[in-house]
Design an enzyme around this catalytic site. Sequence first.
Site, PDB file in Angstrom:
ATOM      1  N   LYS A 182      75.075  73.280  37.518  1.00 21.04           N
ATOM      2  CA  LYS A 182      76.004  72.954  36.438  1.00 21.04           C
ATOM      3  C   LYS A 182      75.324  72.965  35.086  1.00 21.04           C
ATOM      4  CE  LYS A 182      79.400  69.907  38.536  1.00 21.04           C
ATOM      5  NZ  LYS A 182      78.683  69.481  39.740  1.00 21.04           N
TER       6      LYS A 182
ATOM      7  N   ASP B 239      71.898  69.833  39.014  1.00 22.12           N
ATOM      8  CA  ASP B 239      73.271  69.533  39.438  1.00 22.12           C
ATOM      9  C   ASP B 239      73.933  70.749  40.094  1.00 22.12           C
ATOM     10  OD1 ASP B 239      75.304  67.756  39.760  1.00 22.12           O
ATOM     11  OD2 ASP B 239      75.999  67.772  37.688  1.00 22.12           O
TER      12      ASP B 239
ATOM     13  N   LYS C  26      76.687  62.531  34.647  1.00 26.04           N
ATOM     14  CA  LYS C  26      77.535  63.592  35.176  1.00 26.04           C
ATOM     15  C   LYS C  26      78.372  64.221  34.062  1.00 26.04           C
ATOM     16  CE  LYS C  26      78.730  65.532  39.105  1.00 26.04           C
ATOM     17  NZ  LYS C  26      77.724  65.913  40.089  1.00 26.04           N
TER      18      LYS C  26
ATOM     19  N   LYS D 113      87.405  66.304  47.552  1.00 27.65           N
ATOM     20  CA  LYS D 113      87.467  66.141  46.095  1.00 27.65           C
ATOM     21  C   LYS D 113      88.618  66.943  45.509  1.00 27.65           C
ATOM     22  CE  LYS D 113      84.126  66.268  42.296  1.00 27.65           C
ATOM     23  NZ  LYS D 113      82.741  66.665  41.970  1.00 27.65           N
TER      24      LYS D 113
END
Lengths: 487, 487, 487, 487
Positions: free
Chosen positions: A424, A262, A311, A352
């Site tokens: 991530k 990620d 996520k 975003k």
Amino acid sequence: VSPEVRHLSIRTERKVPRLGVMLVGWGGNNGSTFTATLLANRYNIHWESKRGQHSPNWYGSLTQCSTARLGLDHEGCDVHVPLCELLPMVDPNTIEVDGWDISSLNLAEAMERAKVLEPELKKKLRPYLEKMKPRPSIYFPQYIASNQATRADHILQGTTSEMLETIRRDIREMKERVDKVIVVWTANTERFCEILEGINDSADNLLKSIESESSHISPSTLFAVAAILEQCTFINGSPQNTFVPGCEQLAQMKGVFIAGDDFKTGQTKIKSVLADFLVNAGIKPVAIASYNHLGNNDGVNLSAPPQFKSKEVSKSNVIDDIVAANPVLYKEGEKVDHIVVIKYVPYVGDSKRAMDEYTSEILMGGLNTIVVHNTCEDSLLAVPVILDLVVLAELCSRITFKGAADKDYKPFSNILSILGYLCKAPLVQKGAPVVNALTKQRACIENILKACIGLPPEHHMGLDYKLTSIWKDKYANCNGLLNTHHS
Amino acid sequence: VSPEVRHLSIRTERKVPRLGVMLVGWGGNNGSTFTATLLANRYNIHWESKRGQHSPNWYGSLTQCSTARLGLDHEGCDVHVPLCELLPMVDPNTIEVDGWDISSLNLAEAMERAKVLEPELKKKLRPYLEKMKPRPSIYFPQYIASNQATRADHILQGTTSEMLETIRRDIREMKERVDKVIVVWTANTERFCEILEGINDSADNLLKSIESESSHISPSTLFAVAAILEQCTFINGSPQNTFVPGCEQLAQMKGVFIAGDDFKTGQTKIKSVLADFLVNAGIKPVAIASYNHLGNNDGVNLSAPPQFKSKEVSKSNVIDDIVAANPVLYKEGEKVDHIVVIKYVPYVGDSKRAMDEYTSEILMGGLNTIVVHNTCEDSLLAVPVILDLVVLAELCSRITFKGAADKDYKPFSNILSILGYLCKAPLVQKGAPVVNALTKQRACIENILKACIGLPPEHHMGLDYKLTSIWKDKYANCNGLLNTHHS
Amino acid sequence: VSPEVRHLSIRTERKVPRLGVMLVGWGGNNGSTFTATLLANRYNIHWESKRGQHSPNWYGSLTQCSTARLGLDHEGCDVHVPLCELLPMVDPNTIEVDGWDISSLNLAEAMERAKVLEPELKKKLRPYLEKMKPRPSIYFPQYIASNQATRADHILQGTTSEMLETIRRDIREMKERVDKVIVVWTANTERFCEILEGINDSADNLLKSIESESSHISPSTLFAVAAILEQCTFINGSPQNTFVPGCEQLAQMKGVFIAGDDFKTGQTKIKSVLADFLVNAGIKPVAIASYNHLGNNDGVNLSAPPQFKSKEVSKSNVIDDIVAANPVLYKEGEKVDHIVVIKYVPYVGDSKRAMDEYTSEILMGGLNTIVVHNTCEDSLLAVPVILDLVVLAELCSRITFKGAADKDYKPFSNILSILGYLCKAPLVQKGAPVVNALTKQRACIENILKACIGLPPEHHMGLDYKLTSIWKDKYANCNGLLNTHHS
Amino acid sequence: VSPEVRHLSIRTERKVPRLGVMLVGWGGNNGSTFTATLLANRYNIHWESKRGQHSPNWYGSLTQCSTARLGLDHEGCDVHVPLCELLPMVDPNTIEVDGWDISSLNLAEAMERAKVLEPELKKKLRPYLEKMKPRPSIYFPQYIASNQATRADHILQGTTSEMLETIRRDIREMKERVDKVIVVWTANTERFCEILEGINDSADNLLKSIESESSHISPSTLFAVAAILEQCTFINGSPQNTFVPGCEQLAQMKGVFIAGDDFKTGQTKIKSVLADFLVNAGIKPVAIASYNHLGNNDGVNLSAPPQFKSKEVSKSNVIDDIVAANPVLYKEGEKVDHIVVIKYVPYVGDSKRAMDEYTSEILMGGLNTIVVHNTCEDSLLAVPVILDLVVLAELCSRITFKGAADKDYKPFSNILSILGYLCKAPLVQKGAPVVNALTKQRACIENILKACIGLPPEHHMGLDYKLTSIWKDKYANCNGLLNTHHS
């Protein structure tokens, strides 16, 4: 406390190969913007926006645009160089791109759909991009949100084994054009895979399950297997558990590098900075509420609960190591109230938004509240991360180590945890600690690169200046390896 | 690039003295809250707020509440200890406080005026605090805002020399009660002093100017001179240039430690984190707008332009070293649009608000905008910084160094730039670089403390885990000093 | 409390004239964007941005894009129409623009300099705009910031009287092309003018001072005088006191409409909504901190203290009437802590940022804190306000009133306070209350327009539905004028 | 467009009864804080917080702390009075409170659990509150979140009919102590009830279903039925559909007032202001993202999906009428991207946080982004809303109307839609439009109250000042009913 001195020799192959990058989800916002940026830089394409003239750049790239201190110049001033000049690295302008997508749009059309770049830039790039068409990809509807079905007009047919073979053949084709190929998953977030005995728990079982058409093998795992079998580094830019145990084992057996998971770009990146800062300042974060919304296809796909779950997990653990490192502020097992929400708001498109609230306990019952609103252009932040991942992964494959007792130089172990800064949920060797704190992750990369050229790690002590009474003369290089002894 | 190895021996006197802290501006919000916090901790006083029961703490203190990694335990897990356990440091519970103020309120009354602590806590502390009364202080109206006149009911009379003598006698009195005294300016921000030839440009001239009643000597410089002449470390917690050249020279001649300027607490601290993060990520901040408002007496005083000017300068340079360290993003001489505003809004009292907007250029003409609203309880953030300053300054006075070629151990040079983490505008040796980036400042402290006990600096490479193919066995201490060689 | 019924007849001239608008500061961001928007709408020019295709619009215009409830349709549903359809108003597509500027750039060049519109749109507009060149304007350096000097390459020479005559001749030229001319000051904010006996305190003195070259007459007052003498409505879109008493008197004597001051667009507009909401909900705002930054030429000019002072005053009074209307929450003379800051941050250009913090007292000692970050595109919000001002001012000149005792229909009094919705510091008749609350200002416009077509004011009681037990049948028009009697 | 004049006589019974308020969920944060606030005001209890001395108030109450303009005084100045002085209303100090709760804590304990009020205040209130103990309540686990089970130690046993009878008996007991009783649901949000033929679709079926122990009757509906059968006004402060068709019909048959749903306090209230402001300014909101988190028991309960669903629906429709009223900006059927998220974050307790982002289209493709962070103390905002609901509902029961053609005065229809200002999802008569825009809702209340004393609605035209040429003399009362005629 007794430190132990070990000696390690490091060798870096200096010849930089021609690199080919194959993107799964090539026509997505990340894929098309990555390709457009590569070309705009290669051909030095300029364009106008309402704010004025623009030239291409790699802003947001650790390797291209951030620097490390090399030492002092003759006048005693710090010399900083971009990381990419510390060691021979792939020049982005030489990278070849190829890839797969479940949507049949060519890259020019994909770039239009993405709504990320300015009209004039898109117009100038169109001639290059419209010749690029993704290869058909693997679409197993149960792994991604059902809302993706309308995009899926360009998919491989046949058995799972046949698909695997097609992907491998695609990779081999690419290998003929370049010296080295790296495969990057920049496609949709999939739901998590269950780890099942006999199915995906070992390399052997995984390969057998592929042959027997098991429904427990996700597309991303299939791509990873294809890359591994073709001896190509595979990087997973989405949060799902592509690297099931069988896949990890296969990579280890084949000696192929894998990395993930990620891409770390906006909200999580800043959180791994702020939480670390607070705890390191003796301040105690007690509640972190993180809200996101976005309107691109990633947002559409994440609006389905199983995909969001992947996520959420990836984003949730980012402060765990930071909390664990401070037993003064946090009792064993004590947790921060931490929530993560992602919503789909079509209008904002690729722009975003991240809204975070950090509540921390400070002195004597006081509270500190930090509220952050972050307009993170999603793909524009992700693309330089993709570049850094492939450039650094390629470099890592040219570095070898030899311990004092060793005969031969050996490579990094096959899980490239050095790339944690860019991920991530950093993938690490079994038993290794997961580091999320961004400054530690960056120090890791910088210090390893420096070690490769024989420089000691950055210690920031600045003793040259603090001890002027002792060292009368300014030394030419305050990066000197300091051996301190206490008595 | 050729590093050079130097050897340095460090000795730390392990006997911790009884410490006395003398605060200029004792009755201000910082001074009264510092004293109240010391006492609440010493006597373990508990209290209730609407959120529930509270016990005293030192949250926000680097030395008391943040940790450093010591190494691995027998099970291979990281061991973290609070910084104050790395080396023998003064226990806050043993610190004696005294000080001066231009307002005659005793500390209990001062605590009430400050409106920082909860009613029940104040009630329990009152018996201790009402016995504490600041000594009369120096009030030169031209140095602070005219709105402070109403507070100034407790001021020294006589000539400047007499005042200096009184302050020195006060310090000597305190020295009889403790082993070591540190003087901290936590009073009002003064306007900047002009540096004038013959007046304050040398130690000699400075002392003469005091004798001749020059109007160019600020109260804070007078306090610094008094402390220096009494061989006491002096720390300047406000932004004005207390340390005029003559004062700095005097400290050097007398071998007295000085440190400053301006406690780094809320907005500036987070800015030195965020700007550093962005630039280190290859992202280019181009505009930073920083707004503050507060309603305590600091705000009243800063509402006068000359005093605000001192503060503005102190807050403005915080990103300079960060920008200078990245010649890829910033051409030589290129500046960030950077504004700093502080306003007085009485209602919010000590609950200072900081609002910042960071605009950065990202990939291909994109912009990233980060907006931060930070509710920084002013004194609650400053008090642990004061504690850290005195605890670390005291520790520094017990550390000595010996280079390979030296005969004797010698102390730190007399400007304690190691305390930069705690200061908005770190005072450094002439010619030394100013470091504002918070993570570097913290690494400096942590690594020097570690060096004092023979531990190597933290390099975050984690090679034990990255090279498992080489080192089969997990080492007991991955903090081991790594000597890397490249070939 | 005893109400009194008065009868009033209203007549509206239905023939809409060809309107000419003359802008002072035509080449500024507002002027060039206003002109570009008019043309884009007239010629229906479409363009592309990175977000997709766009067509021209008047979003942000009260008259063109907001609606009023007209009544019920045959199915009992509310019918809403845009305000511009309530009465015959000037169609924006028919407006002719002309004006003056101290900078000689033609409108195409001015539009480029403004950096407000998208490249493709600018390209399509260029042929129209490059033919438009501002007339030379009046430049008295002492009235605007010295940083404007570099722009001032296109200025009238000669005596003040000659300048006045030139401006009047310019207006007369325009009048030959259209039926009616309105002059709008959309140029730089000037510093305040002192009101001086014998200089600008009466119409007579003002005219004499112009003849005698007094330095106390600002350019904006000169333009106002020129417009008034030519019988043209004059609107002041900046905060300075253009309408000195002599100017106001002159307008009254000549029966010319004047209106102002200072376009109300972003932060102040929302503040006049939020503060009104809070106080009307029984919540007590106690501290409002308002910060702004912008990077266009308005920002440059406002970075000079005297010009900022004009703006600060204009922005500061916006909550006064709201506070005064609630003697329960605010004792007589009680004030809200209210600060307003405007800073120049070049990078953000025309994309003005407003950051506000509202602290309010709520029940039982509680506090409510509202923090707002508002990205207000400066000119894009101001342009529709300019349109509304000229369209409504023109309409007002066609409306006349006759009281029961009157013989003739008479016009509005010459200060058009009905335009307060569009102004930060509404100009009103001497003795009249200043209304800043936005909802009241809007109701004023809407209800007067409705009265012109014989509709009663909107009362929102909705009794038709609340009293169904009484009125069995749904009435065709619940807008019916309700005469209520109590007993 | 042809308006029609109707005459209506209004009569208000001026004798104010002793009012009893019975709260379902008395021991919750709202219930306990409401009771504490009533008592603190009645006994004029003062207390200290760290910010200083406090006295009790009703800040946040429309009736007690907001004002209406009554007219002009002798000097021509506006006279504003609190709404509660327009007409005789219940004095909060005289209200008696009683209620039910599924938790057995007495009110002093409940107040402690709530963590809403300051320690000293709680201490002073304890003697009054510890004597107050909720009556046992109805607990049907399937209607609220399972996490509430631990609180449910104080619940009615027996059949549904028996429970209904107990509740009715409780109400009758209360009625003996006061003149009038109003029942308010301020308990947990329940899941939505399905509307089922034969079960809850008519008054008759509903009563039969209760007798037959149907599982489709929620506790809140049972309480509503009990109140209706006892002729007591029932107000629903939570979002669930308590008023199923059968319940609504029962209220109508019995001529009992009902009102709801869901107290409008923080985020929704401000949204119904901001969205209305934007659309009324001709600006087009296109995306609204609303995030909330809170840590009180409401948050716990809402963390269960079915309960959140009720809340989400209630919060989602707030902009529908605003959008529908502007066909210029929104085509038929066009929707705003609108998301609402509520999360449970224990640490923040009752200090609810709302974070909203409004993205709007402005002129020529521009975007305006407003970001709001709102610290809404949950119960402190809700309690004055509860007060307003009962005070206004009680007043409404004393107002009667007579149309021109009517013989008798008749009351409001039994759904008190006039209370919409106080409700997130206003309950209205079948076929009536739902008004969410806050300023319209407030005008409705204010104008109806004014009508009751013979004052015309507020029209904000201010013609007295705008037409000074006509009306030479200032009228004593510019509130005069204006009859306008056009020609």
